[in-house]
Design an enzyme around this catalytic site. Sequence first.
Site, mmCIF file in Angstrom:
data_model
loop_
_atom_site.group_PDB
_atom_site.id
_atom_site.type_symbol
_atom_site.label_atom_id
_atom_site.label_comp_id
_atom_site.label_asym_id
_atom_site.label_seq_id
_atom_site.Cartn_x
_atom_site.Cartn_y
_atom_site.Cartn_z
ATOM 1 N N ARG A 128 -6.692 -35.509 -42.303
ATOM 2 C CA ARG A 128 -6.071 -36.383 -41.318
ATOM 3 C C ARG A 128 -6.246 -37.832 -41.774
ATOM 4 O O ARG A 128 -7.239 -38.175 -42.434
ATOM 5 C CB ARG A 128 -6.704 -36.196 -39.943
ATOM 6 C CG ARG A 128 -6.596 -34.771 -39.401
ATOM 7 C CD ARG A 128 -7.294 -34.663 -38.057
ATOM 8 N NE ARG A 128 -7.199 -33.317 -37.490
ATOM 9 C CZ ARG A 128 -8.088 -32.354 -37.650
ATOM 10 N NH1 ARG A 128 -9.179 -32.595 -38.382
ATOM 11 N NH2 ARG A 128 -7.923 -31.164 -37.096
ATOM 12 N N LYS A 131 -11.973 -34.704 -36.184
ATOM 13 C CA LYS A 131 -11.411 -34.421 -34.873
ATOM 14 C C LYS A 131 -12.248 -33.351 -34.177
ATOM 15 O O LYS A 131 -12.720 -32.410 -34.806
ATOM 16 C CB LYS A 131 -9.960 -33.949 -35.028
ATOM 17 C CG LYS A 131 -9.169 -33.925 -33.732
ATOM 18 C CD LYS A 131 -7.713 -33.609 -34.001
ATOM 19 C CE LYS A 131 -6.897 -33.653 -32.719
ATOM 20 N NZ LYS A 131 -5.463 -33.340 -32.961
ATOM 21 N N HIS A 148 1.839 -38.106 -41.468
ATOM 22 C CA HIS A 148 1.164 -36.856 -41.108
ATOM 23 C C HIS A 148 1.813 -35.653 -41.797
ATOM 24 O O HIS A 148 1.186 -34.601 -41.923
ATOM 25 C CB HIS A 148 1.185 -36.671 -39.593
ATOM 26 C CG HIS A 148 0.313 -35.555 -39.104
ATOM 27 N ND1 HIS A 148 -1.065 -35.603 -39.181
ATOM 28 C CD2 HIS A 148 0.614 -34.351 -38.554
ATOM 29 C CE1 HIS A 148 -1.575 -34.473 -38.689
ATOM 30 N NE2 HIS A 148 -0.584 -33.712 -38.300
ATOM 31 N N TYR A 161 1.574 -24.943 -38.472
ATOM 32 C CA TYR A 161 1.867 -25.790 -39.628
ATOM 33 C C TYR A 161 2.787 -25.077 -40.612
ATOM 34 O O TYR A 161 3.550 -25.709 -41.327
ATOM 35 C CB TYR A 161 0.557 -26.134 -40.353
ATOM 36 C CG TYR A 161 -0.092 -27.411 -39.890
ATOM 37 C CD1 TYR A 161 -0.161 -27.732 -38.531
ATOM 38 C CD2 TYR A 161 -0.643 -28.301 -40.796
ATOM 39 C CE1 TYR A 161 -0.771 -28.898 -38.110
ATOM 40 C CE2 TYR A 161 -1.253 -29.474 -40.373
ATOM 41 C CZ TYR A 161 -1.313 -29.757 -39.033
ATOM 42 O OH TYR A 161 -1.906 -30.911 -38.612
#
Length: 311
Positions: A144, A169, A245, A288
């Site tokens: 990230r 995260k 991203h 994803y």
Amino acid sequence: MTAPLRRALADYLTIRRALGFKLVARAEALLGQFVDYLDAHQAGTVTIEHAVAWATLPADADPWWWALRLSPVRGFATYLHSLDPSAQVPPARLIPAQHRRATPHLYSDADLAALLAAAGRISRPLPAATYQTLLGLLAVTGMRVGEAISLDRADLDPDAGLLQVREGKFGKSRLLPLHPSTVTALAGYLRTRDQLLPQPATPALLISAKGNRLRYNRVWETVHRLIHNAGLDSVGPAGGPPRIHDLRHSFAVATVLGWYRDGADVQAQLPRLSTYLGHTDPKHTYWYLSAAPELLALAEQRLETHRARRP
């Protein structure tokens, strides 16, 4: 007129951190912008009318973005109301919206080469080296953006070929094994960094021209300007430009494509990919992968082969 509000905001953020809450940079920036809005409108406290008027900017944005903007304001307004009963708290779900995930752009090797070349054309040598390193690191690790800019130099162990992500995260930490070429590239960046700025003001791995840690908002602006400079504006899904991203999506898809082509047991490997990416649940990793037609075709082909082998 908003000096008391600014002090209240600073106190609110301090209390949140002291209680162990982790406000993301975007939420903190949004609250600062909201207080600026109140200042411009000579408002002495938070009202629902002002909160909604600010949150629904720009007017042509998606409602999920309005709801996202209003969310940190509710928390701050609740704190203010405990000090000043005249402060109004916007009700929950005042702006009902369901977040729609954007269709990711899967960067090709040519896309990434163009993006790195654009970073190399940044006029100052240190930012050029920093952004080439940042983009390369995101592309080959799927980190990230916030994790990458939070790295300290001490988090890199070049001898072991490991990079430690601390408090990512959801507060999770993890070790990322690096390819030898990535370790070599990082070592080259650090040599360049040391020559251009021997004594930076931060222990960060990736630094700005002034020797400070990179800021998320600045990184977002710079990378999307580089996307434009690389000529990638119109190659994204549905005509939209690629996002920073999307490098994470691209890494995940490329990894699984390689497993399929090598004949690996993809189902057995997916939990490892989830751990590497820092996902709390493999279902996030599956999402994803759902936007890659080539990947879905390979999965279907393997399923058909499996069916054909059954008696």
